[in-house]
Structures are given as C-alpha cells and as structure tokens.
Design a protein around this motif. Structure first.
Motif, PDB file in Angstrom:
ATOM      1  N   UNK A 256       0.806  -1.222   0.000  1.00  0.00           N
ATOM      2  CA  UNK A 256       0.000   0.000   0.000  1.00  0.00           C
ATOM      3  C   UNK A 256       0.841   1.274   0.000  1.00  0.00           C
ATOM      4  N   UNK A 257       1.973   1.201   0.684  1.00  0.00           N
ATOM      5  CA  UNK A 257       2.808   2.384   0.903  1.00  0.00           C
ATOM      6  C   UNK A 257       4.272   1.998   0.703  1.00  0.00           C
ATOM      7  N   UNK A 258       5.048   2.905   0.120  1.00  0.00           N
ATOM      8  CA  UNK A 258       6.499   2.734   0.021  1.00  0.00           C
ATOM      9  C   UNK A 258       7.142   3.958   0.644  1.00  0.00           C
ATOM     10  N   UNK A 259       7.901   3.765   1.717  1.00  0.00           N
ATOM     11  CA  UNK A 259       8.571   4.898   2.367  1.00  0.00           C
ATOM     12  C   UNK A 259      10.019   4.967   1.914  1.00  0.00           C
ATOM     13  N   UNK A 260      10.439   6.205   1.589  1.00  0.00           N
ATOM     14  CA  UNK A 260      11.753   6.396   0.974  1.00  0.00           C
ATOM     15  C   UNK A 260      12.480   7.558   1.640  1.00  0.00           C
ATOM     16  N   UNK A 261      13.512   7.237   2.417  1.00  0.00           N
ATOM     17  CA  UNK A 261      14.296   8.277   3.067  1.00  0.00           C
ATOM     18  C   UNK A 261      15.044   9.154   2.084  1.00  0.00           C
ATOM     19  N   UNK A 262      15.368   8.598   0.915  1.00  0.00           N
ATOM     20  CA  UNK A 262      16.148   9.338  -0.085  1.00  0.00           C
ATOM     21  C   UNK A 262      15.415  10.556  -0.635  1.00  0.00           C
ATOM     22  N   UNK A 263      14.100  10.643  -0.422  1.00  0.00           N
ATOM     23  CA  UNK A 263      13.375  11.836  -0.874  1.00  0.00           C
ATOM     24  C   UNK A 263      13.912  13.092  -0.209  1.00  0.00           C
ATOM     25  N   UNK A 264      14.454  12.941   0.997  1.00  0.00           N
ATOM     26  CA  UNK A 264      14.945  14.113   1.724  1.00  0.00           C
ATOM     27  C   UNK A 264      16.399  14.004   2.172  1.00  0.00           C
ATOM     28  N   UNK A 265      16.892  12.781   2.429  1.00  0.00           N
ATOM     29  CA  UNK A 265      18.211  12.726   3.089  1.00  0.00           C
ATOM     30  C   UNK A 265      19.402  12.787   2.136  1.00  0.00           C
ATOM     31  N   UNK A 266      19.202  12.568   0.862  1.00  0.00           N
ATOM     32  CA  UNK A 266      20.360  12.576  -0.043  1.00  0.00           C
ATOM     33  C   UNK A 266      20.041  13.258  -1.362  1.00  0.00           C
ATOM     34  N   UNK A 267      19.256  14.307  -1.277  1.00  0.00           N
ATOM     35  CA  UNK A 267      18.811  15.020  -2.470  1.00  0.00           C
ATOM     36  C   UNK A 267      19.833  16.063  -2.906  1.00  0.00           C
ATOM     37  N   UNK A 268      19.997  16.199  -4.217  1.00  0.00           N
ATOM     38  CA  UNK A 268      20.821  17.271  -4.780  1.00  0.00           C
ATOM     39  C   UNK A 268      19.955  18.509  -4.958  1.00  0.00           C
ATOM     40  N   UNK A 269      20.379  19.612  -4.390  1.00  0.00           N
ATOM     41  CA  UNK A 269      19.631  20.858  -4.531  1.00  0.00           C
ATOM     42  C   UNK A 269      19.612  21.303  -5.990  1.00  0.00           C
ATOM     43  N   UNK A 270      18.508  21.913  -6.402  1.00  0.00           N
ATOM     44  CA  UNK A 270      18.431  22.453  -7.751  1.00  0.00           C
ATOM     45  C   UNK A 270      19.355  23.662  -7.869  1.00  0.00           C
TER      46      UNK A 270
END
Length: 277
Positions: A256-270
């Motif tokens: 039902x749900x997929x949780x992903x830490x990479x959405x916030x913890x290892x993102x490259x800023x635009x």
C-alpha cells in the motif's frame, strides 16, 4: 499553507547564522539609497518549490522589497527559465540572496526527485511517502516540498503516531508484548505501526492488532507473500534501501505504501542563481 510563525523562526535563525553583525562587504560597498532589480533563474530542469519562503526571506530583511513570480510551486521548469523578479534596496537584496536561494534550491531539489518517484508508479495503487530523515530544523519545509512533488508525508515527529521498531521490540520482549502494552496506554484514535523483517513477524503483528505493518528490507517475493497473507487486514508499508531502480518492482508486489528516506536525506539541490541587472 504554512505556519508562518515556524517558518519565520527558521528564516531568522538562518539570517543570524549568515550575518553575525553586519554584512562587512555589502555594508561597506553599497550606499543606503541604491536600488536594484534582479531575477532568479534555474540552471537545470526540475520542479519548483519554496517560492513564498524565498520571498519571505527578503521581506523579513526589508518589507519594501517587491518580489514577483513567473511560475508557481509545483511547476516543471526548464533550464534558463527566469522564475522570479526582485526590486528593492540593493543592500537588502544582497543580504537575503544566499538564504533565499539555499532554501529554494533545497526545496526544489526535493520536489524534483519526488516528482520522478511519483511518475514512476503512477499506474499502481501505491502511495510514496517520506521519512523523518530530514535536515534538522528544516523538516516542515522539506516535507512540504515532498508534497509539492506529488508524494506524501509519513509522520512528522515522534508524537504523531506509534511506530514500534526493531529496538522497541527487543527492549519490550516481543511484537505481541509491545503492541499490547502500547494499546493499553494510547488513545483509541492513534494507529499502531509495527516494523517486521519476516513473514512470521507479519503474522504476529496482525494477530496482535497492528494497524500498519512495515516490511523492512524484504525481497520482492517475500513482499508478494506478505500482501497475500495480509489480505487488506492491515496497511502494508515497504521500507529499507529502496531506490529509483527498485521502486516499480516493489509497487508491483501490491504493497500500500512505500517509504523512501532518499526523498529528503540525499537530495541534490536544484541549481538556481540570482542576478542583478
């Protein structure tokens, strides 16, 4: 959209960090009467998030600065797009430039990767959510950016919902014991989520009355079996080491749900610039 009391505190703390006393360069080079016009331009493709926050930075420094936008949060933009125009005292623009860009770039980077994840699973009935793996002090902004990108938020903090993880289970004596103890202490309005790493753990969590079960680092086949066993009696959340390459295969399992830490913890800023003209 925002609790501006909280956002203003983030901005004020950021300004205190960046300007300890005076801006020794700007205050000694630019006179108080100088007025400038500037624009913000994106230097890569992506999704914009945080425009009102960037504007707030300038207006906290100087409420007479005028900021207008050519786009809105959630818009997909191409490299070279001028997204904002700023007019006001040159000193004020220069003092707010870095913090405004830092926040806008960070939030837009998160919105951009969130949009990519969302688009990959748009044909599946699954929800992509973030985690608490956020930058300290910036969680409210980063979770907003996730939503702007089209994904969803997990709990904001430890007070929001019960999540019984492996260390809680070890410290309590087992899944059944942990669920029983927590249900005896919390309001009936609070859901209980339990982390498991095996089918046996899933069965025990369901039997003990969990509302949500997190499948931690399970393989695709094991997830498929978990979906079959759960039979919609609980919400199933897949978590642990999920990448953009494995996302679709996990969505196909039926969770039902997929949780992903990479959405916030290892993102490259635009990459976004501000230029006076």
């Amino acid at each position: 959209m925002f609790n501006w009391t909280l956002i203003d505190q983030i901005i004020i703390n950021g300004l205190k960090e960046d300007i300890n006393n005076i801006d020794i360069t700007t205050d000694n080079l630019i006179n108080d009467e100088s007025i400038s016009e500037a624009y913000m331009m994106v230097k890569e493709d992506g999704v914009i998030a945080g425009l009102s926050v960037a504007k707030r930075v300038f207006n906290i420094i100087d409420n007479k600065i005028n900021v207008t936008f050519n786009v809105k949060d959630g818009d997909e933009v191409k490299k070279g797009t001028k997204i904002a125009y700023i007019k006001g005292k040159t000193k004020s623009i220069l003092k707010g430039e870095r913090l405004a860009l830092n926040l806008l770039q960070r939030m837009s980077g998160i919105a951009s990767i969130s949009r990519k994840y969302k688009e990959l699973v748009k044909d599946y009935p699954v929800r992509i959510v973030d985690t608490r793996k956020t930058t300290p002090g910036l969680r409210i902004l980063e979770k907003y950016a996730v939503r702007i990108g089209g994904c969803h938020n997990h709990r904001y903090n430890l007070s929001d919902a019960v999540m019984i993880k492996d260390n809680h289970i070890k410290a309590t004596g087992g899944i059944k014991e942990a669920i029983s103890k927590i249900k005896d202490k919390i309001p009936h309005t609070i859901k209980v989520e339990v982390e498991v790493d095996s089918i046996e753990g899933l069965k025990e969590a369901i039997k003990a009355g969990a509302d949500i079960v997190m499948l931690d680092n399970m393989g695709f086949k094991e997830m498929e079996k978990a979906v079959e066993i759960a039979a919609s009696r609980v919400i199933l959340e897949a978590s642990g080491g999920i990448t953009i390459d494995t996302l679709v295969d996990i969505a196909k399992t039926g969770v039902d749900v997929i949780s992903i830490g990479a959405l916030t913890h290892s993102v490259k800023s635009m990459d976004i610039s501000l230029n006076i003209y």
